[in-house]
Design an enzyme around this catalytic site. Sequence first.
Site, PDB file in Angstrom:
ATOM      1  N   ASP A   1       0.803  -1.220   0.000  1.00  0.00           N
ATOM      2  CA  ASP A   1       0.000   0.000   0.000  1.00  0.00           C
ATOM      3  C   ASP A   1       0.840   1.277   0.000  1.00  0.00           C
ATOM      4  OD1 ASP A   1      -2.419  -1.392  -0.015  1.00  0.00           O
ATOM      5  OD2 ASP A   1      -2.454  -1.556   2.154  1.00  0.00           O
ATOM      6  N   GLU A   2       2.095   1.188  -0.461  1.00  0.00           N
ATOM      7  CA  GLU A   2       2.966   2.363  -0.437  1.00  0.00           C
ATOM      8  C   GLU A   2       3.613   2.624  -1.794  1.00  0.00           C
ATOM      9  OE1 GLU A   2       5.760   2.373   2.772  1.00  0.00           O
ATOM     10  OE2 GLU A   2       4.290   1.712   4.254  1.00  0.00           O
TER      11      GLU A   2
END
Length: 288
Positions: A231-232
């Site tokens: 999620d980055e």
Amino acid sequence: MKSKTLPWIFTASCPSVIGTVDVVTRYMAEAENYIDEIHSFDDRESGLFFIRIEFFPQSDDFSEESFSTTFGPRAAEFGMGWELTEPNHRPKVAIMVSKYDHCLNDLLYRFRTNQLNIDVTVIISNHPDLEPLAKWHDIPYYHLPISAETKLEQEAKVIELIEQYDTELVVLARYMQVLSPSMCQYLDGRAINIHHSLLPGFKGARPYHQAWEKGVKMVGATAHYVNNDLDEGPIISQGIQTVSHALYPEDLIAKGQDVERVTLFNAVKCHVEKRVFLNGKRTVIFGG
């Protein structure tokens, strides 16, 4: 000068040096290509230059081959990597989804109504629930169950489907599985994910309930490229909406899903229109 047809799209990047804009715009003028939209950015941190142009050829002799032959040597002098996208190109898109249907529904609607210039060629899921929606749109649907023991086997089947359908872009439309490092590497730069922006504060199950208990005043969503940092990945689009004490967890979920679907649409649209440039861990986005 401007045509009613779709434009050609020219994108390029190279080291930041004097003359980068000039070499492109001068060539466009000499080749009788009418520039309808132009964006450029010089990043002093990375030392890189980025440019995107929409143009309409005015010469009957224009072709992709002639453009490459005549512009290529000029680009080479600047170490410029470039790409030319024809007006009618519709990228083939695979959508991966689990049980939530709001993002899938939105993408299929915008695909059907030509708000997105794409071809959705296949839908892949780890659950059977959304197959009727795929059938209604006459899109092949593959149910590939997954467990901790079968994860790599399932991902190998996903890769087979991606290649079988000549996929150019994979969209994770609320696909609720963590991809393996090898899968992330395979999809690097050509897969877009969407998640709520309550992270990293409210991880795990029932994030909106956790947020409600803390009295949050804002919900949102982030769409980003997939990489091995959970999620980055490089961010393409974000959206937010303010909320109040009068809303309950189910209300936060509904508002969050609204933001998710619009944010994912914006990200996919920017990608297929060649408006996104990867710049290390960040993105450069023109006119999104």
